[in-house]
Write an enzyme that holds these catalytic residues in place. Structure first.
Site, PDB file in Angstrom:
ATOM      1  N   LYS A  58      -9.576  68.841 -20.233  1.00  0.00           N
ATOM      2  CA  LYS A  58      -9.930  68.443 -18.683  1.00  0.00           C
ATOM      3  C   LYS A  58     -10.652  67.392 -18.443  1.00  0.00           C
ATOM      4  O   LYS A  58     -10.798  66.658 -17.345  1.00  0.00           O
ATOM      5  CB  LYS A  58     -10.603  69.732 -18.265  1.00  0.00           C
ATOM      6  CG  LYS A  58     -11.770  69.867 -19.013  1.00  0.00           C
ATOM      7  CD  LYS A  58     -12.840  71.144 -18.710  1.00  0.00           C
ATOM      8  CE  LYS A  58     -13.608  71.304 -17.377  1.00  0.00           C
ATOM      9  NZ  LYS A  58     -14.435  72.348 -17.434  1.00  0.00           N
ATOM     10  N   HIS A 186     -20.317  77.712 -24.114  1.00  0.00           N
ATOM     11  CA  HIS A 186     -20.433  76.342 -23.714  1.00  0.00           C
ATOM     12  C   HIS A 186     -22.046  76.118 -22.983  1.00  0.00           C
ATOM     13  O   HIS A 186     -22.289  76.802 -22.171  1.00  0.00           O
ATOM     14  CB  HIS A 186     -19.456  76.168 -22.474  1.00  0.00           C
ATOM     15  CG  HIS A 186     -19.409  74.365 -22.421  1.00  0.00           C
ATOM     16  ND1 HIS A 186     -20.092  73.777 -22.183  1.00  0.00           N
ATOM     17  CD2 HIS A 186     -18.201  73.582 -22.425  1.00  0.00           C
ATOM     18  CE1 HIS A 186     -19.859  72.450 -22.086  1.00  0.00           C
ATOM     19  NE2 HIS A 186     -18.785  72.510 -22.657  1.00  0.00           N
ATOM     20  N   GLU A 265     -15.203  71.895 -28.947  1.00  0.00           N
ATOM     21  CA  GLU A 265     -14.275  71.392 -27.975  1.00  0.00           C
ATOM     22  C   GLU A 265     -15.010  70.451 -27.174  1.00  0.00           C
ATOM     23  O   GLU A 265     -14.954  70.375 -25.941  1.00  0.00           O
ATOM     24  CB  GLU A 265     -14.312  72.571 -26.906  1.00  0.00           C
ATOM     25  CG  GLU A 265     -13.590  73.850 -27.481  1.00  0.00           C
ATOM     26  CD  GLU A 265     -13.478  74.875 -26.607  1.00  0.00           C
ATOM     27  OE1 GLU A 265     -13.920  74.867 -25.670  1.00  0.00           O
ATOM     28  OE2 GLU A 265     -12.856  75.911 -26.935  1.00  0.00           O
TER      29      GLU A 265
HETATM   30  C1  LIG Z   1     -14.104  75.723 -22.184  1.00  0.00           C
HETATM   31  C2  LIG Z   1     -14.655  74.183 -22.071  1.00  0.00           C
HETATM   32  N1  LIG Z   1     -14.551  73.672 -23.054  1.00  0.00           N
HETATM   33  C3  LIG Z   1     -14.997  72.215 -23.466  1.00  0.00           C
HETATM   34  C4  LIG Z   1     -15.222  71.581 -22.177  1.00  0.00           C
HETATM   35  C5  LIG Z   1     -15.706  70.325 -22.687  1.00  0.00           C
HETATM   36  O1  LIG Z   1     -17.212  70.031 -22.352  1.00  0.00           O
HETATM   37  P1  LIG Z   1     -17.667  68.448 -22.611  1.00  0.00           P
HETATM   38  O2  LIG Z   1     -17.025  67.483 -21.873  1.00  0.00           O
HETATM   39  O3  LIG Z   1     -19.199  68.639 -21.909  1.00  0.00           O
HETATM   40  O4  LIG Z   1     -17.665  68.139 -24.021  1.00  0.00           O
HETATM   41  C6  LIG Z   1     -15.452  72.062 -21.076  1.00  0.00           C
HETATM   42  C7  LIG Z   1     -15.820  71.437 -19.857  1.00  0.00           C
HETATM   43  O5  LIG Z   1     -16.327  71.965 -18.784  1.00  0.00           O
HETATM   44  C8  LIG Z   1     -15.093  73.394 -21.045  1.00  0.00           C
HETATM   45  O6  LIG Z   1     -15.082  74.120 -19.805  1.00  0.00           O
END
Ligand SMILES: Cc1ncc(COP(=O)(O)O)c(C=O)c1O
Length: 382
Positions: A58, A186, A265
């Site tokens: 994402k 998270h 992640e």
């Molecule tokens: C389920 C999940 N994992 C990982 C991420 C990635 O987070 P970040 O960009 O803070 O590393 C997100 C981001 O919203 C998420 O919703």
């Protein structure tokens, strides 16, 4: 900064290279700096040895990013049928994906099953029923609500089961024919407070123990994302991924032992500093005594990062920056909300001057729109 100062150490690209790219592609140009992307991934791996990296798509789902990270061994956190398709289209095996959206469409679950993505997350009772009807035997990871103290975006508001409901949710999943394998969380994004991770891991330990007492042997700990940008030069760096790794890696082993599977992640931390936006001044005006500069990318484009991700950016030019004046940077659309920065200090600029925005790789291009007909910036892998 002046051209002579724009060395490889500043944006990760030499001035000559940037000059050629602009000549070839014009602006707005969104450059993915391959070397920096690879460095960020390798650095994360080395700071968190033993932790498998599932890049959170994402943050930026551009095919170049999937291609580069896929080639160097990253796995992927996907949130939808379409993201699964996208990753599969790069020849990446379904075993290298986790379907980490706790609220999934039924057709997404079905597609995961049919394409071989066997690990899914959940955080509520209804999702158990949905997954069990479509995908018997799926390996499921329960996401819990954890502290997000100090994080800019709270990811335990819309998501995450109460830790005291965890055991019920695990037992219910097992009864429904699913295979509970672990816990995820998270801590919010970006997170510079390592205590959030530590408190979360303590909650996970308790849930592992409760589950074991009922015969459920969990073995996967997914520490999610939230890790800060990996930047080479910044004015405000407080906590680095390296310092977090030094604290968290020994804790993972102490709390869970070597036989468990550790997953992270990261999204922002891998792609944030690998993205450089180059935009151009396409209009100027003086209104109520203030200098306005209109750029060819704006609030509806790459700078959607401002409303959605609450991002704050730094702006650079090729000009002598010894004298700067407060000004307003606005985007190109016919909409008054399209303002990127109000009161930012910039040198006096002319039409066609370039504005450089480093550290804009995450949650920016991904959510950019084509409102008013303005296309998203062209993406280049350099
Ligand atoms: C389920 C999940 N994992 C990982 C991420 C990635 O987070 P970040 O960009 O803070 O590393 C997100 C981001 O919203 C998420 O919703």
């Amino acid at each position: 900064m002046e051209k002579s100062n724009l060395s490889a150490g500043v944006f990760g690209l030499s001035y000559d290279k940037i000059d050629k790219l602009i000549e070839q592609h014009d602006t707005p140009l969104f450059i993915i700096i391959r070397e920096r992307l690879i460095d960020n991934y390798q650095a994360f791996r080395s700071f968190f040895p033993g932790v498998e990296v599932y890049y959170a798509l994402k943050a930026n789902p551009h095919p170049y990013i999937i291609q580069v990270l896929g080639e160097i061994g990253s796995s992927f956190d996907v949130a939808s049928l379409q993201e699964i398709q996208l990753v599969l289209s790069h020849g990446i095996s379904p075993q290298r994906m986790i379907f980490a959206n706790t609220i999934k469409r039924k057709k997404g679950i079905r597609f995961a099953k049919d394409s071989g993505v066997s690990r899914l997350t959940y955080d509520n009772f209804d999702e158990i029923g949905k997954m069990a009807r479509v995908f018997q035997g799926a390996s499921v990871i329960l996401r819990i609500k954890t502290p997000s103290v100090g994080s800019r975006i709270n990811l335990s508001y819309k998501f995450g089961a109460e830790p005291n409901e965890a055991l019920d949710l695990l037992l219910k999943a097992q009864d429904a024919g699913l295979n509970p394998i672990g816990i995820s969380f998270h801590v919010g994004s970006p997170c510079t407070n390592v205590e959030n991770y530590i408190a979360s891991l303590k909650l996970v330990v308790e849930i592992f123990e409760q589950a074991a007492s009922k015969g459920i042997h969990l073995h996967t700990i997914d520490i999610g994302g939230g890790f800060p940008l990996q930047v080479y030069q910044t004015k405000n760096i407080k906590v680095s991924v390296e310092s977090m790794g030094k604290i968290l890696t020994p804790l993972l082993l102490e709390y869970f032992g070597r036989d468990c599977t550790f997953v992270a992640e990261p999204g922002r931390s891998l792609v944030g500093s690998a993205g450089l936006l180059i935009s151009k001044v396409i209009g100027r005006a003086k209104r109520s005594g203030k200098n306005w500069y209109y750029l060819d990318d704006g609030y509806y484009g790459t700078f959607t990062a401002i409303p959605f991700d609450k991002s704050v950016f730094e702006f650079y030019t090729f000009k002598d920056e010894s004298e700067k004046y407060p000004c307003i940077l606005a985007g190109p659309t016919c909409d008054s909300v399209d303002i990127i920065a109000d009161g930012v200090l910039m040198p006096e600029m002319q039409l066609d001057d370039l504005v450089f925005v480093p550290n804009i790789g995450a949650y920016s291009w991904a959510s950019a729109t084509t409102f008013n007909g303005f296309e998203k910036p062209k993406v280049i892998l350099a």
